[in-house]
Design a protein around this motif. Structure first.
Motif, short mmCIF file in Angstrom:
data_model
loop_
_atom_site.label_atom_id
_atom_site.label_comp_id
_atom_site.label_asym_id
_atom_site.label_seq_id
_atom_site.Cartn_x
_atom_site.Cartn_y
_atom_site.Cartn_z
N ASN A 49 0.83 -1.20 0.00
CA ASN A 49 0.00 0.00 0.00
C ASN A 49 0.87 1.27 0.00
O ASN A 49 0.61 2.20 -0.76
N ASP A 50 1.90 1.29 0.83
CA ASP A 50 2.76 2.47 0.95
C ASP A 50 3.51 2.77 -0.35
O ASP A 50 3.86 3.92 -0.61
N ASN A 51 3.76 1.72 -1.15
CA ASN A 51 4.55 1.90 -2.36
C ASN A 51 3.73 1.85 -3.64
O ASN A 51 4.28 1.80 -4.74
N GLY A 52 2.40 1.90 -3.50
CA GLY A 52 1.53 1.91 -4.66
C GLY A 52 1.59 0.61 -5.46
O GLY A 52 1.41 0.62 -6.68
N SER A 53 1.86 -0.48 -4.77
CA SER A 53 2.00 -1.78 -5.42
C SER A 53 0.74 -2.62 -5.26
O SER A 53 0.00 -2.45 -4.29
N PRO A 54 0.48 -3.54 -6.18
CA PRO A 54 -0.72 -4.37 -6.09
C PRO A 54 -0.49 -5.62 -5.26
O PRO A 54 0.64 -6.06 -5.06
N PHE A 55 -1.59 -6.19 -4.79
CA PHE A 55 -1.59 -7.50 -4.14
C PHE A 55 -1.81 -8.53 -5.26
O PHE A 55 -2.83 -8.51 -5.93
N THR A 56 -0.85 -9.42 -5.46
CA THR A 56 -0.94 -10.41 -6.53
C THR A 56 -1.31 -11.77 -5.96
O THR A 56 -0.61 -12.28 -5.06
N ILE A 57 -2.39 -12.34 -6.46
CA ILE A 57 -2.91 -13.59 -5.92
C ILE A 57 -3.15 -14.60 -7.04
O ILE A 57 -3.59 -14.25 -8.13
N ASN A 58 -2.80 -15.86 -6.78
CA ASN A 58 -3.04 -16.94 -7.73
C ASN A 58 -4.25 -17.73 -7.28
O ASN A 58 -4.28 -18.23 -6.15
N ILE A 59 -5.25 -17.84 -8.16
CA ILE A 59 -6.51 -18.51 -7.80
C ILE A 59 -6.77 -19.63 -8.79
O ILE A 59 -6.83 -19.40 -10.00
N TYR A 60 -6.96 -20.84 -8.25
CA TYR A 60 -7.14 -22.03 -9.08
C TYR A 60 -8.39 -22.81 -8.69
O TYR A 60 -8.33 -23.70 -7.82
N PRO A 61 -9.53 -22.54 -9.31
CA PRO A 61 -10.71 -23.36 -9.04
C PRO A 61 -10.50 -24.85 -9.32
O PRO A 61 -11.10 -25.69 -8.66
N PHE A 62 -9.62 -25.18 -10.27
CA PHE A 62 -9.32 -26.59 -10.53
C PHE A 62 -8.80 -27.28 -9.28
O PHE A 62 -9.15 -28.44 -9.00
N ILE A 63 -7.95 -26.59 -8.51
CA ILE A 63 -7.37 -27.19 -7.32
C ILE A 63 -8.44 -27.47 -6.27
O ILE A 63 -8.36 -28.46 -5.54
N SER A 64 -9.46 -26.61 -6.21
CA SER A 64 -10.57 -26.87 -5.29
C SER A 64 -11.23 -28.21 -5.64
O SER A 64 -11.56 -29.01 -4.76
N LEU A 65 -11.40 -28.44 -6.92
CA LEU A 65 -12.01 -29.68 -7.40
C LEU A 65 -11.07 -30.86 -7.19
O LEU A 65 -11.50 -31.96 -6.82
N TYR A 66 -9.79 -30.64 -7.41
CA TYR A 66 -8.79 -31.70 -7.27
C TYR A 66 -8.65 -32.16 -5.82
O TYR A 66 -8.50 -33.35 -5.54
N ASN A 67 -8.67 -31.20 -4.89
CA ASN A 67 -8.43 -31.52 -3.48
C ASN A 67 -9.64 -32.10 -2.77
O ASN A 67 -9.49 -32.76 -1.74
N ASP A 68 -10.84 -31.85 -3.28
CA ASP A 68 -12.05 -32.27 -2.59
C ASP A 68 -12.98 -33.01 -3.55
O ASP A 68 -13.61 -32.40 -4.41
N PRO A 69 -13.07 -34.33 -3.43
CA PRO A 69 -13.94 -35.09 -4.34
C PRO A 69 -15.41 -34.73 -4.22
O PRO A 69 -16.20 -35.03 -5.13
N ASN A 70 -15.77 -34.06 -3.14
CA ASN A 70 -17.17 -33.66 -2.95
C ASN A 70 -17.45 -32.23 -3.38
O ASN A 70 -18.57 -31.73 -3.25
N PHE A 71 -16.42 -31.56 -3.89
CA PHE A 71 -16.61 -30.18 -4.33
C PHE A 71 -17.56 -30.17 -5.53
O PHE A 71 -17.39 -30.96 -6.47
N PRO A 72 -18.57 -29.30 -5.53
CA PRO A 72 -19.53 -29.26 -6.65
C PRO A 72 -18.86 -28.80 -7.95
O PRO A 72 -18.38 -27.68 -8.03
N THR A 73 -18.86 -29.68 -8.93
CA THR A 73 -18.16 -29.39 -10.19
C THR A 73 -18.65 -28.10 -10.84
O THR A 73 -17.85 -27.28 -11.32
N ASP A 74 -19.96 -27.91 -10.86
CA ASP A 74 -20.50 -26.73 -11.54
C ASP A 74 -20.06 -25.42 -10.89
O ASP A 74 -19.98 -24.38 -11.55
N PHE A 75 -19.72 -25.46 -9.61
CA PHE A 75 -19.30 -24.25 -8.89
C PHE A 75 -17.89 -23.82 -9.30
O PHE A 75 -17.48 -22.69 -9.02
#
Length: 382
Positions: free
Chosen positions: A188-214
């Motif tokens: 924030n002090d240096n005007g820099s962004p917060f960089t985040i990696n988001i992988y919905p595939f990993i949610s599905l991979y890690n949890d066999p009960n994760f709703p596929t359509d979600f």
């Protein structure tokens, strides 16, 4: 040494013409046994309308190919360099001089480390990241580049969590909470962004009960979450806004966010296939081109697709899918139809040189008792 004055003027002029969040980006990884020449990859990026590229290191040949290309660059610093950069301001100054100042490239960000707080690293980088960030920032200031080159760190989405399934309950992970607030304040002090990696595939991979359509962007009403009137019909929006809430409740609600990696693999798991990859990436791209954000951040998402090309030399420790994230096969051939910035779909790499086809013949000197014969034959066959 610093940029030549002409190169600096060119980059500054481009910075005025191109907004920091414009266009869609791609991650360009290089862990491949037969990498395409950088010049061919740069041409492929331009042919497909990519305006931004994210690198995982500062390969001189790649940066040379990107010179005067008009492509905005996020250049990376590997995790194994964090120790030296954290402990030495001079090391940070040397890195900036060699990898930023000396190239006539439109470098917008320096990514210090890559997902350094993953549990698999057993806390190795926890004490190193912030001082490395600070030293690289100081080096950019000293080089006169801090106004156009911003320091950031791509983090895995496991740095925050929700005590329920509601984004509004989001906060930073308890074991690194104080450190995350220090990092966020630094950004924030240096005007820099917060960089985040988001992988919905990993949610599905890690949890066999994760709703596929979600996991996709098709309006999964059966799995939708209502969070105080904000409706989440896909896990990307819910994950992203969990971060927004974590920032907001700690006093940094206006900090800009970059999605450093997002994509879907095409092999290596029952849910990793071209059909699902096309469905996910096209759904995401359709939102981007429509200017749609998330319930908490309605403005367009600033993101880099992961990834541009398959990398057959990556570790498969996270899963067999790790080598199959590319939109393109290793030779630059598209894997499936995908509309990015035009209606023509993905454009393959041009002028790719192929080796002549050859038969593999076992040497008459080889002994069938040699334990290396079997693996060698299998490698040649496949």
């Amino acid at each position: 040494m610093g940029w030549q004055s002409v190169g600096l003027v060119v980059v500054l002029h481009m910075a005025l013409l191109i907004g920091p969040g414009s266009g869609i980006g791609a991650n360009w990884g290089t862990q491949a046994t037969h990498p395409l020449p950088p010049s061919i990859v740069v041409k492929m990026l331009k042919d497909n309308g990519f305006e931004k590229v994210k690198l995982f290191d500062a390969d001189a040949n790649i940066l040379k190919a990107l010179s005067k290309s008009g492509i905005q660059v996020m250049v990376g610093i590997p995790n194994d360099m964090l120790l030296s950069l954290a402990n030495s301001e001079q090391a940070a100054q040397n890195w900036v001089a060699q990898n930023v100042s000396s190239h006539a490239v439109d470098i917008r960000y320096v990514a210090v480390g890559n997902e350094p707080f993953l549990a698999a690293y057993n806390g190795t980088y926890i004490g190193l990241l912030l001082p490395a960030l600070q030293n690289v920032q100081s080096a950019l200031v000293k080089a006169g580049l801090a106004s156009q080159v911003k320091v950031t760190v791509p983090l895995n989405a496991d740095v925050y969590q929700s005590s329920s399934n509601l984004p509004s309950d989001g906060d930073f992970r308890s074991d690194i909470h104080q450190l995350m607030l220090q990092i966020v304040q630094f950004l924030n002090d240096n005007g820099s962004p917060f960089t985040i990696n988001i992988y919905p595939f990993i949610s599905l991979y890690n949890d066999p009960n994760f709703p596929t359509d979600f996991a996709f962007f098709d309006g999964a009403s059966s799995s939708a979450i209502n969070d105080g009137g904000r409706v989440y019909d896909n896990v990307f929006d819910a994950n992203h806004d969990t971060l927004v809430w974590a920032l907001q409740k700690n006093g940094y609600g206006n900090l800009s966010i970059i999605v450093g990696e997002i994509g879907w693999p095409t092999d290596g798991d029952k849910n990793a296939n071209p059909k699902f990859a096309q469905q996910f990436n096209q759904g995401f791209m359709s939102r981007v081109t429509a200017g749609k954000g998330t319930p908490m951040r309605p403005s367009p998402v600033n993101a880099y697709l992961f990834s541009l090309i398959d990398e057959d030399a990556k570790s498969i420790q996270p899963g067999n899918f790790e080598r199959h994230w590319g939109l393109f096969y290793f030779d630059g051939t598209p894997k499936y139809p995908l509309t990015l910035t035009s209606s023509n779909g993905l454009v393959p790499a041009k002028d790719v040189q192929y080796q002549a086809k050859k038969w593999c013949v076992m040497s008459p000197m080889a002994s069938l008792d040699d334990p290396q014969v079997g693996p060698s034959v299998s490698y040649a066959y496949f």
